[in-house]
Design a protein around this motif. Structure first.
Motif, PDB file in Angstrom:
ATOM      1  N   GLN A  11      30.359  41.289  32.762  1.00 39.80           N
ATOM      2  CA  GLN A  11      30.192  42.361  31.776  1.00 39.80           C
ATOM      3  C   GLN A  11      31.530  43.012  31.436  1.00 39.80           C
ATOM      4  O   GLN A  11      31.767  43.378  30.282  1.00 39.80           O
ATOM      5  N   CYS A  12      32.424  43.136  32.422  1.00 38.05           N
ATOM      6  CA  CYS A  12      33.776  43.621  32.131  1.00 38.05           C
ATOM      7  C   CYS A  12      34.476  42.666  31.175  1.00 38.05           C
ATOM      8  O   CYS A  12      35.126  43.087  30.204  1.00 38.05           O
ATOM      9  N   THR A  13      34.359  41.385  31.454  1.00 38.78           N
ATOM     10  CA  THR A  13      34.994  40.377  30.609  1.00 38.78           C
ATOM     11  C   THR A  13      34.451  40.426  29.193  1.00 38.78           C
ATOM     12  O   THR A  13      35.202  40.299  28.215  1.00 38.78           O
ATOM     13  N   ALA A  14      33.146  40.646  29.062  1.00 31.72           N
ATOM     14  CA  ALA A  14      32.540  40.737  27.730  1.00 31.72           C
ATOM     15  C   ALA A  14      33.093  41.927  26.958  1.00 31.72           C
ATOM     16  O   ALA A  14      33.373  41.834  25.753  1.00 31.72           O
ATOM     17  N   VAL A  15      33.272  43.063  27.638  1.00 42.04           N
ATOM     18  CA  VAL A  15      33.832  44.243  26.982  1.00 42.04           C
ATOM     19  C   VAL A  15      35.274  43.969  26.556  1.00 42.04           C
ATOM     20  O   VAL A  15      35.674  44.290  25.426  1.00 42.04           O
ATOM     21  N   SER A  16      36.067  43.374  27.430  1.00 41.12           N
ATOM     22  CA  SER A  16      37.468  43.094  27.114  1.00 41.12           C
ATOM     23  C   SER A  16      37.576  42.208  25.883  1.00 41.12           C
ATOM     24  O   SER A  16      38.381  42.471  24.968  1.00 41.12           O
TER      25      SER A  16
ATOM     26  N   LEU B 159      46.615  46.303  28.717  1.00 45.70           N
ATOM     27  CA  LEU B 159      45.957  45.946  29.970  1.00 45.70           C
ATOM     28  C   LEU B 159      44.673  46.754  30.080  1.00 45.70           C
ATOM     29  O   LEU B 159      44.696  47.979  30.039  1.00 45.70           O
ATOM     30  N   MET B 160      43.554  46.062  30.205  1.00 45.70           N
ATOM     31  CA  MET B 160      42.274  46.730  30.437  1.00 45.70           C
ATOM     32  C   MET B 160      41.994  46.668  31.934  1.00 45.70           C
ATOM     33  O   MET B 160      41.744  45.603  32.494  1.00 45.70           O
ATOM     34  N   SER B 161      42.066  47.823  32.580  1.00 47.19           N
ATOM     35  CA  SER B 161      41.942  47.912  34.032  1.00 47.19           C
ATOM     36  C   SER B 161      40.575  48.488  34.397  1.00 47.19           C
ATOM     37  O   SER B 161      40.241  49.610  34.017  1.00 47.19           O
ATOM     38  N   TYR B 162      39.805  47.706  35.126  1.00 41.21           N
ATOM     39  CA  TYR B 162      38.457  48.107  35.535  1.00 41.21           C
ATOM     40  C   TYR B 162      38.451  48.441  37.024  1.00 41.21           C
ATOM     41  O   TYR B 162      39.262  47.908  37.789  1.00 41.21           O
ATOM     42  N   HIS B 163      37.511  49.288  37.422  1.00 45.20           N
ATOM     43  CA  HIS B 163      37.362  49.545  38.852  1.00 45.20           C
ATOM     44  C   HIS B 163      36.955  48.245  39.532  1.00 45.20           C
ATOM     45  O   HIS B 163      36.149  47.480  39.011  1.00 45.20           O
ATOM     46  N   GLY B 164      37.541  47.980  40.691  1.00 42.29           N
ATOM     47  CA  GLY B 164      37.233  46.746  41.395  1.00 42.29           C
ATOM     48  C   GLY B 164      35.951  46.826  42.205  1.00 42.29           C
ATOM     49  O   GLY B 164      35.366  47.889  42.402  1.00 42.29           O
ATOM     50  N   LEU B 165      35.506  45.666  42.664  1.00 45.56           N
ATOM     51  CA  LEU B 165      34.362  45.536  43.564  1.00 45.56           C
ATOM     52  C   LEU B 165      34.662  44.428  44.571  1.00 45.56           C
ATOM     53  O   LEU B 165      35.343  43.449  44.235  1.00 45.56           O
TER      54      LEU B 165
ATOM     55  N   GLU C  38      39.551  39.636  41.391  1.00 42.94           N
ATOM     56  CA  GLU C  38      40.932  39.573  40.900  1.00 42.94           C
ATOM     57  C   GLU C  38      40.952  39.290  39.399  1.00 42.94           C
ATOM     58  O   GLU C  38      39.932  38.906  38.828  1.00 42.94           O
ATOM     59  N   PRO C  39      42.112  39.466  38.761  1.00 42.31           N
ATOM     60  CA  PRO C  39      43.415  39.854  39.320  1.00 42.31           C
ATOM     61  C   PRO C  39      43.475  41.348  39.621  1.00 42.31           C
ATOM     62  O   PRO C  39      42.747  42.146  39.018  1.00 42.31           O
ATOM     63  N   TYR C  40      44.353  41.730  40.538  1.00 45.13           N
ATOM     64  CA  TYR C  40      44.522  43.129  40.899  1.00 45.13           C
ATOM     65  C   TYR C  40      45.458  43.814  39.906  1.00 45.13           C
ATOM     66  O   TYR C  40      46.473  43.248  39.497  1.00 45.13           O
ATOM     67  N   THR C  41      45.131  45.032  39.553  1.00 43.58           N
ATOM     68  CA  THR C  41      45.921  45.778  38.574  1.00 43.58           C
ATOM     69  C   THR C  41      47.370  45.945  39.023  1.00 43.58           C
ATOM     70  O   THR C  41      48.300  45.776  38.219  1.00 43.58           O
ATOM     71  N   GLU C  42      47.586  46.276  40.293  1.00 46.22           N
ATOM     72  CA  GLU C  42      48.957  46.474  40.776  1.00 46.22           C
ATOM     73  C   GLU C  42      49.795  45.217  40.580  1.00 46.22           C
ATOM     74  O   GLU C  42      50.944  45.288  40.117  1.00 46.22           O
ATOM     75  N   ALA C  43      49.229  44.066  40.921  1.00 47.78           N
ATOM     76  CA  ALA C  43      49.967  42.817  40.762  1.00 47.78           C
ATOM     77  C   ALA C  43      50.195  42.499  39.293  1.00 47.78           C
ATOM     78  O   ALA C  43      51.272  42.016  38.907  1.00 47.78           O
ATOM     79  N   ARG C  44      49.204  42.779  38.466  1.00 49.57           N
ATOM     80  CA  ARG C  44      49.327  42.473  37.036  1.00 49.57           C
ATOM     81  C   ARG C  44      50.420  43.327  36.388  1.00 49.57           C
ATOM     82  O   ARG C  44      51.154  42.845  35.509  1.00 49.57           O
ATOM     83  N   ILE C  45      50.545  44.564  36.796  1.00 52.97           N
ATOM     84  CA  ILE C  45      51.579  45.435  36.238  1.00 52.97           C
ATOM     85  C   ILE C  45      52.973  44.896  36.554  1.00 52.97           C
ATOM     86  O   ILE C  45      53.854  44.861  35.683  1.00 52.97           O
TER      87      ILE C  45
ATOM     88  N   ARG D 118      48.311  38.960  24.125  1.00 54.11           N
ATOM     89  CA  ARG D 118      48.680  40.352  23.836  1.00 54.11           C
ATOM     90  C   ARG D 118      47.854  41.321  24.671  1.00 54.11           C
ATOM     91  O   ARG D 118      48.088  42.514  24.658  1.00 54.11           O
ATOM     92  N   TRP D 119      46.874  40.772  25.386  1.00 52.74           N
ATOM     93  CA  TRP D 119      46.030  41.632  26.212  1.00 52.74           C
ATOM     94  C   TRP D 119      45.608  40.877  27.469  1.00 52.74           C
ATOM     95  O   TRP D 119      45.651  39.647  27.515  1.00 52.74           O
ATOM     96  N   SER D 120      45.208  41.616  28.477  1.00 48.61           N
ATOM     97  CA  SER D 120      44.680  41.016  29.700  1.00 48.61           C
ATOM     98  C   SER D 120      43.810  42.042  30.410  1.00 48.61           C
ATOM     99  O   SER D 120      43.763  43.214  30.021  1.00 48.61           O
ATOM    100  N   GLN D 121      43.086  41.601  31.448  1.00 49.63           N
ATOM    101  CA  GLN D 121      42.270  42.526  32.223  1.00 49.63           C
ATOM    102  C   GLN D 121      42.588  42.365  33.702  1.00 49.63           C
ATOM    103  O   GLN D 121      43.054  41.318  34.148  1.00 49.63           O
ATOM    104  N   ALA D 122      42.343  43.443  34.450  1.00 45.61           N
ATOM    105  CA  ALA D 122      42.589  43.428  35.890  1.00 45.61           C
ATOM    106  C   ALA D 122      41.665  44.457  36.529  1.00 45.61           C
ATOM    107  O   ALA D 122      40.941  45.189  35.840  1.00 45.61           O
ATOM    108  N   PHE D 123      41.711  44.522  37.876  1.00 43.09           N
ATOM    109  CA  PHE D 123      40.786  45.376  38.621  1.00 43.09           C
ATOM    110  C   PHE D 123      41.556  46.209  39.634  1.00 43.09           C
ATOM    111  O   PHE D 123      42.399  45.698  40.375  1.00 43.09           O
TER     112      PHE D 123
END
Length: 340
Positions: A227-232, A185-191, A261-268, A245-250
């Protein structure tokens, strides 16, 4: 002495874990109009309400990850500064947008160094956001104008798409993929979503389509989520991770506004429900470990994952002072063109 000086800029930290110091820090941070983009009276009222309870909670969180040497963010940032200085023949200063050492202090120190005519300003944020990069640049410009300094400001913008950054990110994280794991899980700071819309120069792209981050657009030059999506995707591709095998959240939501979204807490919780037992989490919005990585993910998210049925959550450290990251910064300092 080189005509160029370097200023590394990160977000900042309270001076200590006392409630008073945390309140002072949060007030400076939250009253920045680039962070809470409301008119001053509304911002002052909202921040006053937040400061009625948040400092005590935040002080406890900071205390749980505080090091003997001080704030992990400041200690690690200082190590980066010292390691970078050892590789360069130009002065390197460290600054924080909020708290100490301040941007003003760093710029004045470099401007007072004999021979320095240009400051290479490096905000330590891979992706663009007005609440991180823009506010730091504006503060630097304010200091230079207020003190009538005879220096040129050269800014390294968001570096999410630089090959050398991705090389360092992959190299630093690779050892954690040598052990069995179920999901990354790649978790980024949200905005808040409104920040993305305000930063969209077209006024009609960001969040207007379900696949807006995939559709080519000039808006991506200032779109944090794209840009977060590009890094992921670049990281997953380099690591050979197949889809699923991977996903991203905020993470790190504040207030009632709609955040990306998606929120990290919900994704976990979702991942645990899907049978993921060993979860790797990395935070590519940060280059330095801080309260958002060490406490929010390393402590709270780990506890949440296990309570939801997972067995192990492994936090992959940020770049911090990894040798390849230091080498990357040094290369940028030597080769970045002077702003015209």
């Amino acid at each position: 002495m080189s005509a160029r000086g370097v200023l590394l800029v990160n977000l900042g930290s309270p001076a200590s874990t006392s409630v008073a110091d945390v309140r002072r820090y949060l007030n400076q941070f939250l009253m920045d109009p680039y962070v809470i983009d409301l008119p001053w009276p509304a911002r002052r009222l909202l921040v006053s309400l937040i400061l009625a309870t948040r400092p005590k909670q935040s002080a406890e969180a900071y205390a749980s990850i505080w090091w003997d040497e001080g704030s992990p963010l400041v200690v690690l940032s200082r190590r980066v500064q010292q390691a970078l200085q050892a590789k360069l023949d130009m002065p390197v200063e460290l600054a924080m947008r909020y708290g100490q050492p301040s941007i003003e202090r760093g710029i004045l120190a470099l401007a007072a160094t004999p021979g320095v005519e240009e400051i290479l300003f490096i905000p330590q944020y891979p992706q663009h956001a007005d609440s991180t990069i823009t506010t730091s640049i504006r503060e630097a410009e304010r200091v230079i104008a207020q003190h009538r300094l005879k220096v040129t400001l050269t800014v390294i913008p968001a570096f999410y798409d630089r090959e050398s950054y991705m090389d360092a990110l992959v190299t630093s994280a690779r050892p954690h993929f040598e052990q069995p794991f179920d999901h990354l899980l790649m978790s980024y700071h949200g905005l808040p979503e409104r920040h993305l819309r305000k930063a969209d120069p077209t006024g009609s792209h960001c969040l207007n389509y379900p696949d807006c981050c995939e559709r080519p657009s000039v808006a991506h030059a200032t779109c944090y989520r794209a840009q977060c999506t590009a890094v992921s995707r670049a990281f997953a591709s380099r690591m050979g991770l197949e889809a699923g095998r991977w996903s991203q959240a905020f993470q790190s939501r504040l207030g009632r506004a709609k955040w990306i979204e998606p929120y990290t807490e919900a994704r976990i919780d979702e991942l645990a429900a899907q049978g993921v037992k060993r979860l790797l989490v990395m935070c590519p919005a940060f280059v330095t470990d801080c309260i958002e990585t060490l406490e929010e993910i390393g402590d709270r998210a780990r506890e949440q994952f296990i309570e939801a049925g997972g067995e192990e959550l492994v936090l992959i450290p940020c770049l911090n002072d990894h040798p390849q990251w230091i080498q990357t910064l040094a290369q940028w300092c030597r080769s970045e063109p002077v702003a015209l």
